[in-house]
Design an enzyme around this catalytic site. Structure first.
Site, PDB file in Angstrom:
ATOM      1  N   GLY A 174      -3.724  -4.472  -5.128  1.00 32.71           N
ATOM      2  CA  GLY A 174      -4.883  -3.811  -4.525  1.00 32.71           C
ATOM      3  C   GLY A 174      -5.607  -2.944  -5.539  1.00 32.71           C
TER       4      GLY A 174
ATOM      5  N   ARG B 190      -3.608  -1.003 -11.479  1.00 30.41           N
ATOM      6  CA  ARG B 190      -2.353  -1.760 -11.462  1.00 30.41           C
ATOM      7  C   ARG B 190      -2.565  -3.122 -12.133  1.00 30.41           C
ATOM      8  NH1 ARG B 190       1.857   0.267  -8.054  1.00 30.41           N
ATOM      9  NH2 ARG B 190       2.161   2.152  -9.274  1.00 30.41           N
TER      10      ARG B 190
ATOM     11  N   ARG C  38     -17.954  -2.879 -10.518  1.00 28.45           N
ATOM     12  CA  ARG C  38     -17.495  -1.857  -9.563  1.00 28.45           C
ATOM     13  C   ARG C  38     -16.105  -1.322  -9.892  1.00 28.45           C
ATOM     14  NH1 ARG C  38     -20.003  -1.938  -3.953  1.00 28.45           N
ATOM     15  NH2 ARG C  38     -21.905  -3.115  -4.257  1.00 28.45           N
TER      16      ARG C  38
ATOM     17  N   ARG D 173      -0.524 -12.149  -3.880  1.00 27.63           N
ATOM     18  CA  ARG D 173      -0.767 -10.710  -3.752  1.00 27.63           C
ATOM     19  C   ARG D 173       0.524  -9.974  -4.083  1.00 27.63           C
ATOM     20  NH1 ARG D 173      -1.952  -5.877  -1.644  1.00 27.63           N
ATOM     21  NH2 ARG D 173      -0.823  -5.174   0.195  1.00 27.63           N
TER      22      ARG D 173
ATOM     23  N   SER E 247       1.952  -3.014  -1.834  1.00 25.68           N
ATOM     24  CA  SER E 247       2.930  -2.137  -1.189  1.00 25.68           C
ATOM     25  C   SER E 247       2.765  -2.253   0.320  1.00 25.68           C
ATOM     26  CB  SER E 247       2.723  -0.695  -1.653  1.00 25.68           C
ATOM     27  OG  SER E 247       1.448  -0.266  -1.293  1.00 25.68           O
TER      28      SER E 247
ATOM     29  N   ASP F  71       6.665   3.146   1.634  1.00 27.31           N
ATOM     30  CA  ASP F  71       6.875   4.232   2.594  1.00 27.31           C
ATOM     31  C   ASP F  71       7.473   3.620   3.860  1.00 27.31           C
ATOM     32  OD1 ASP F  71       3.687   3.637   2.370  1.00 27.31           O
ATOM     33  OD2 ASP F  71       4.329   3.717   4.451  1.00 27.31           O
TER      34      ASP F  71
ATOM     35  N   ARG G  59       7.804   4.193  -7.851  1.00 26.24           N
ATOM     36  CA  ARG G  59       7.045   3.001  -7.484  1.00 26.24           C
ATOM     37  C   ARG G  59       6.862   2.067  -8.675  1.00 26.24           C
ATOM     38  NH1 ARG G  59       2.244   5.522  -4.507  1.00 26.24           N
ATOM     39  NH2 ARG G  59       3.662   7.090  -3.794  1.00 26.24           N
TER      40      ARG G  59
HETATM   41  N1  HPA Z   1       0.051   1.177   6.397  1.00 25.38           N
HETATM   42  C1  HPA Z   1      -0.791   0.271   5.922  1.00 25.38           C
HETATM   43  N2  HPA Z   1      -0.723  -0.171   4.683  1.00 25.38           N
HETATM   44  C2  HPA Z   1       0.240   0.298   3.885  1.00 25.38           C
HETATM   45  C3  HPA Z   1       1.149   1.232   4.342  1.00 25.38           C
HETATM   46  C4  HPA Z   1       1.053   1.686   5.665  1.00 25.38           C
HETATM   47  O1  HPA Z   1       1.842   2.528   6.120  1.00 25.38           O
HETATM   48  N3  HPA Z   1       1.962   1.530   3.299  1.00 25.38           N
HETATM   49  C5  HPA Z   1       1.569   0.779   2.261  1.00 25.38           C
HETATM   50  N4  HPA Z   1       0.527   0.029   2.608  1.00 25.38           N
END
Ligand code: HPA
Length: 237
Positions: free
Chosen positions: A21, A25, A44, A88, A91, A205, A218
């Site tokens: 994303g 990165r 951009r 892709r 995270s 997370d 990470r």
């Molecule tokens: N929500 C949506 N996208 C995410 C999250 C999340 O908690 N963590 C990492 N990408």
């Protein structure tokens, strides 16, 4: 020919691409994991690079966050630059104790609250799935590396700050493993365009335990995921 959002010329982008994303990165992946990487776009600030991995030409480019942003880049990469295999690397938030913090998820399918696949599929419910060849290559690459991976459905949400109060309960009720924001868009476009895609995620997370990884941590787990994605593309060839 450059597109509205990518300034590369024809031939500058490989047939296989990694899609984080975050554009920074993408730069980190190019510098750390690829040989002889060269930038091909920065429109951009959405950076893209092409290099090689064990002599396989490969590109890497950021997508931004969410299905709308990712869909612009993914569509242009496929239609205007001939990209055929898209992985892709991102995270996600863990939704079950079975998928702990820092673990790797291979999204065999992607549910969504986005309307993009319904729009493509006459209002019906399209099953947005990973390409089986890439998925099985990723599973065997994980086995070879001794990496534990979790395989199942993810939810691609249009909202990071979800207004649906019982969203967690709904996801858990269908045994969805993790939440992220792009996979269902990627899989829908890949199906429509006749190309192959996979989404590999690390749990950054956790929505059950409330834990989150630090940015330093990470980087380490992110490295395992990138190596896995690269090996999967190599094995799949
Ligand atoms: N929500 C949506 N996208 C995410 C999250 C999340 O908690 N963590 C990492 N990408």
């Amino acid at each position: 020919m450059p597109t509205p959002h990518i300034s590369a010329t024809e031939g500058e982008i490989a047939e296989a691409i990694l899609l984080p994303g975050d554009p920074l990165r993408a730069k980190f992946i190019a510098e750390t994991f690829l040989d002889n990487s060269v930038g091909f776009t920065g429109v951009r600030g959405m950076l893209g690079f092409t290099g090689s991995y064990k002599d396989m030409p490969i590109s890497v480019m950021g997508t931004g966050m969410g299905i709308p942003s990712a869909s612009i880049y993914i569509t242009e990469l496929i239609r205007f630059y001939g990209v055929k295999r898209l992985v892709r690397v991102g995270s996600c938030g863990g939704l079950t104790d079975a998928v702990p913090l820092r673990s790797i998820v291979l999204a065999s399918g992607a549910c969504t609250d986005s309307g993009v696949n319904r729009a493509r599929y006459g209002g019906w419910d399209f099953a947005a799935t990973a390409d089986y060849g890439l998925l099985s290559a990723a599973v065997s690459a994980a086995e070879a590396a001794g990496l534990d991976v979790h395989i199942g459905n993810v939810h691609s949400s249009d909202s990071f700050y979800n207004p649906v109060e019982n969203a967690l309960e709904i996801w858990q009720g269908m045994n969805v493993l993790a939440v992220e924001m792009e996979a269902a868009g990627l899989y829908g476009i890949a199906a429509a365009e006749g190309v192959r895609a996979l989404c590999v995620l690390t749990v950054s997370d956790h929505l059950v335990t409330g834990e989150a990884t630090s940015s330093d941590e990470r980087e380490g787990t992110f490295g395992d995921m990138v190596n896995l994605a690269l090996e999967a593309l190599l094995k799949d060839k």
